[in-house]
Design an enzyme around this catalytic site. Structure first.
Site, PDB file in Angstrom:
ATOM      1  N   LYS A  11       0.830  -1.209   0.000  1.00  0.00           N
ATOM      2  CA  LYS A  11       0.000   0.000   0.000  1.00  0.00           C
ATOM      3  C   LYS A  11       0.873   1.272   0.000  1.00  0.00           C
ATOM      4  CE  LYS A  11      -3.943  -2.223   2.297  1.00  0.00           C
ATOM      5  NZ  LYS A  11      -4.866  -2.149   3.467  1.00  0.00           N
ATOM      6  N   TYR A  51     -12.034  -1.676  -3.905  1.00  0.00           N
ATOM      7  CA  TYR A  51     -12.593  -1.908  -2.570  1.00  0.00           C
ATOM      8  C   TYR A  51     -14.120  -1.762  -2.567  1.00  0.00           C
ATOM      9  CZ  TYR A  51      -8.181  -2.291   0.081  1.00  0.00           C
ATOM     10  OH  TYR A  51      -6.982  -2.719   0.621  1.00  0.00           O
ATOM     11  N   PHE A  59     -15.392   3.533   6.896  1.00  0.00           N
ATOM     12  CA  PHE A  59     -14.010   3.898   6.559  1.00  0.00           C
ATOM     13  C   PHE A  59     -13.746   3.954   5.052  1.00  0.00           C
ATOM     14  CE2 PHE A  59     -14.001  -0.734   7.534  1.00  0.00           C
ATOM     15  CZ  PHE A  59     -13.538  -1.245   6.322  1.00  0.00           C
ATOM     16  N   ARG A  87      -2.211 -14.076   4.108  1.00  0.00           N
ATOM     17  CA  ARG A  87      -2.938 -13.448   5.224  1.00  0.00           C
ATOM     18  C   ARG A  87      -2.186 -13.677   6.539  1.00  0.00           C
ATOM     19  NH1 ARG A  87      -7.300 -10.033   4.072  1.00  0.00           N
ATOM     20  NH2 ARG A  87      -8.192 -10.636   6.085  1.00  0.00           N
ATOM     21  N   THR A  93      -5.640  -7.004  10.671  1.00  0.00           N
ATOM     22  CA  THR A  93      -5.832  -5.689  10.036  1.00  0.00           C
ATOM     23  C   THR A  93      -5.249  -4.568  10.904  1.00  0.00           C
ATOM     24  OG1 THR A  93      -7.913  -6.556   9.186  1.00  0.00           O
ATOM     25  CG2 THR A  93      -7.571  -4.177   9.002  1.00  0.00           C
ATOM     26  N   ARG A 104       2.213  -6.573   9.354  1.00  0.00           N
ATOM     27  CA  ARG A 104       1.521  -5.464  10.015  1.00  0.00           C
ATOM     28  C   ARG A 104       2.005  -5.311  11.460  1.00  0.00           C
ATOM     29  NH1 ARG A 104      -4.235  -7.128   7.339  1.00  0.00           N
ATOM     30  NH2 ARG A 104      -4.241  -5.692   5.561  1.00  0.00           N
ATOM     31  N   ASN A 114      -1.703   0.154   6.880  1.00  0.00           N
ATOM     32  CA  ASN A 114      -1.233  -1.138   7.381  1.00  0.00           C
ATOM     33  C   ASN A 114      -0.414  -1.923   6.353  1.00  0.00           C
ATOM     34  OD1 ASN A 114      -3.310  -1.876   5.726  1.00  0.00           O
ATOM     35  ND2 ASN A 114      -4.577  -2.806   7.314  1.00  0.00           N
ATOM     36  N   HIS A 117      -2.070  -5.304   1.425  1.00  0.00           N
ATOM     37  CA  HIS A 117      -3.382  -5.910   1.176  1.00  0.00           C
ATOM     38  C   HIS A 117      -3.172  -7.339   0.722  1.00  0.00           C
ATOM     39  CE1 HIS A 117      -7.269  -6.913  -0.562  1.00  0.00           C
ATOM     40  NE2 HIS A 117      -6.579  -7.384  -1.589  1.00  0.00           N
ATOM     41  N   GLU A 128      -9.783 -10.181  -7.917  1.00  0.00           N
ATOM     42  CA  GLU A 128      -8.808  -9.109  -7.690  1.00  0.00           C
ATOM     43  C   GLU A 128      -7.630  -9.197  -8.661  1.00  0.00           C
ATOM     44  OE1 GLU A 128      -9.772  -8.470  -2.936  1.00  0.00           O
ATOM     45  OE2 GLU A 128      -7.783  -9.118  -3.536  1.00  0.00           O
TER      46      GLU A 128
HETATM   47  P1  RTP Z   1      -7.078  -5.709   3.105  1.00  0.00           P
HETATM   48  O1  RTP Z   1      -8.409  -6.000   2.444  1.00  0.00           O
HETATM   49  O2  RTP Z   1      -6.512  -4.369   2.720  1.00  0.00           O
HETATM   50  O3  RTP Z   1      -6.112  -6.848   2.896  1.00  0.00           O
HETATM   51  O4  RTP Z   1      -7.291  -5.655   4.698  1.00  0.00           O
HETATM   52  P2  RTP Z   1      -8.124  -6.631   5.622  1.00  0.00           P
HETATM   53  O5  RTP Z   1      -8.766  -7.709   4.803  1.00  0.00           O
HETATM   54  O6  RTP Z   1      -7.234  -7.050   6.743  1.00  0.00           O
HETATM   55  O7  RTP Z   1      -9.214  -5.652   6.210  1.00  0.00           O
HETATM   56  P3  RTP Z   1     -10.610  -5.172   5.552  1.00  0.00           P
HETATM   57  O8  RTP Z   1     -11.659  -5.328   6.603  1.00  0.00           O
HETATM   58  O9  RTP Z   1     -10.820  -5.836   4.224  1.00  0.00           O
HETATM   59  O10 RTP Z   1     -10.376  -3.610   5.361  1.00  0.00           O
HETATM   60  C1  RTP Z   1      -9.728  -3.109   4.220  1.00  0.00           C
HETATM   61  C2  RTP Z   1      -8.786  -2.002   4.617  1.00  0.00           C
HETATM   62  O11 RTP Z   1      -9.541  -0.868   5.058  1.00  0.00           O
HETATM   63  C3  RTP Z   1      -8.786  -0.155   6.030  1.00  0.00           C
HETATM   64  N1  RTP Z   1      -9.554  -0.122   7.268  1.00  0.00           N
HETATM   65  N2  RTP Z   1      -9.685   0.960   7.980  1.00  0.00           N
HETATM   66  N3  RTP Z   1     -10.433   2.828   9.966  1.00  0.00           N
HETATM   67  C4  RTP Z   1     -10.832   1.569  10.086  1.00  0.00           C
HETATM   68  O12 RTP Z   1     -11.497   1.160  11.004  1.00  0.00           O
HETATM   69  C5  RTP Z   1     -10.447   0.634   9.030  1.00  0.00           C
HETATM   70  N4  RTP Z   1     -10.807  -0.621   8.969  1.00  0.00           N
HETATM   71  C6  RTP Z   1     -10.228  -1.099   7.851  1.00  0.00           C
HETATM   72  C7  RTP Z   1      -7.477  -0.898   6.231  1.00  0.00           C
HETATM   73  O13 RTP Z   1      -6.494  -0.325   5.349  1.00  0.00           O
HETATM   74  C8  RTP Z   1      -7.867  -2.301   5.812  1.00  0.00           C
HETATM   75  O14 RTP Z   1      -6.722  -3.052   5.497  1.00  0.00           O
HETATM   76 MG    MG Z   2      -9.909  -7.299   3.080  1.00  0.00          MG
END
Ligand code: RTP
Ligand code: MG
Length: 143
Positions: A11, A51, A59, A87, A93, A104, A114, A117, A128
């Site tokens: 990222k 996304y 968010f 993962r 996350t 992370r 973080n 992705h 994707e």
């Molecule tokens: P990613 O898709 O980026 O691999 O991350 P992830 O599965 O661990 O988490 P996801 O729930 O899919 O969220 C995507 C990305 O959104 C941002 N985020 N911000 N401010 C917040 O509460 C929040 N929650 C998520 C993060 O960049 C997260 O990786």
């Molecule tokens: Mg995700």
């Protein structure tokens, strides 16, 4: 077990902090091979499209603004259990909840910034990967 592919992104914060090599080192050490890679600066519309599953989340606006704030490097990783393995390497996350030794846990600044992705299922990985790469961009590794 069959080879699997997953979509990974270093990222904008990861690129800005010069962590591309560190993240790639972790992939390679874990046996995940990079079979396609591309550096790009996403437009807001591209980040929103990528996304789209999160468009109703509080968010979403911040996330897409951040994801389009600077260059990223997008890669396809190939290996046994690649989706789950990536993962695992990334960790939770929220870096506060991520184990030490994960990308992370060791390198991320916040739940938003973080570093990486990774696709969350084999089905989403296919979608994707197709978002960024044509079939001809992928270079299967024979050794
Ligand atoms: P990613 O898709 O980026 O691999 O991350 P992830 O599965 O661990 O988490 P996801 O729930 O899919 O969220 C995507 C990305 O959104 C941002 N985020 N911000 N401010 C917040 O509460 C929040 N929650 C998520 C993060 O960049 C997260 O990786
Ligand atoms: Mg995700």
């Amino acid at each position: 077990m069959a080879l699997e592919r997953t979509l990974s992104i270093v990222k904008p914060d990861g690129v800005q902090k010069n962590l591309i090599g560190e993240v790639y080192r972790r992939f390679e050490q874990a046996g995940l091979k990079i079979v396609a890679a591309r550096m790009m600066h996403l437009s807001l519309a591209q980040a929103e499209g990528f996304y789209a599953v999160h468009r109703e989340r509080p968010f979403f606006k911040d996330l897409t603004k951040y994801m389009s704030s600077g260059p990223v490097i997008v890669q396809v990783l190939e290996g046994e259990n690649a989706v789950a393995k990536n993962r695992e390497l990334m960790g939770a996350t929220d870096p506060k909840k991520a184990d030490k030794g994960t990308i992370r846990g060791d390198l991320a600044a916040s739940i938003e910034e973080n570093v990486a992705h990774g696709s969350d299922s084999a089905e989403n990985a296919k979608i994707e990967i197709a978002y960024f790469f044509a079939a001809a961009d992928i270079c299967p590794r024979t050794r």
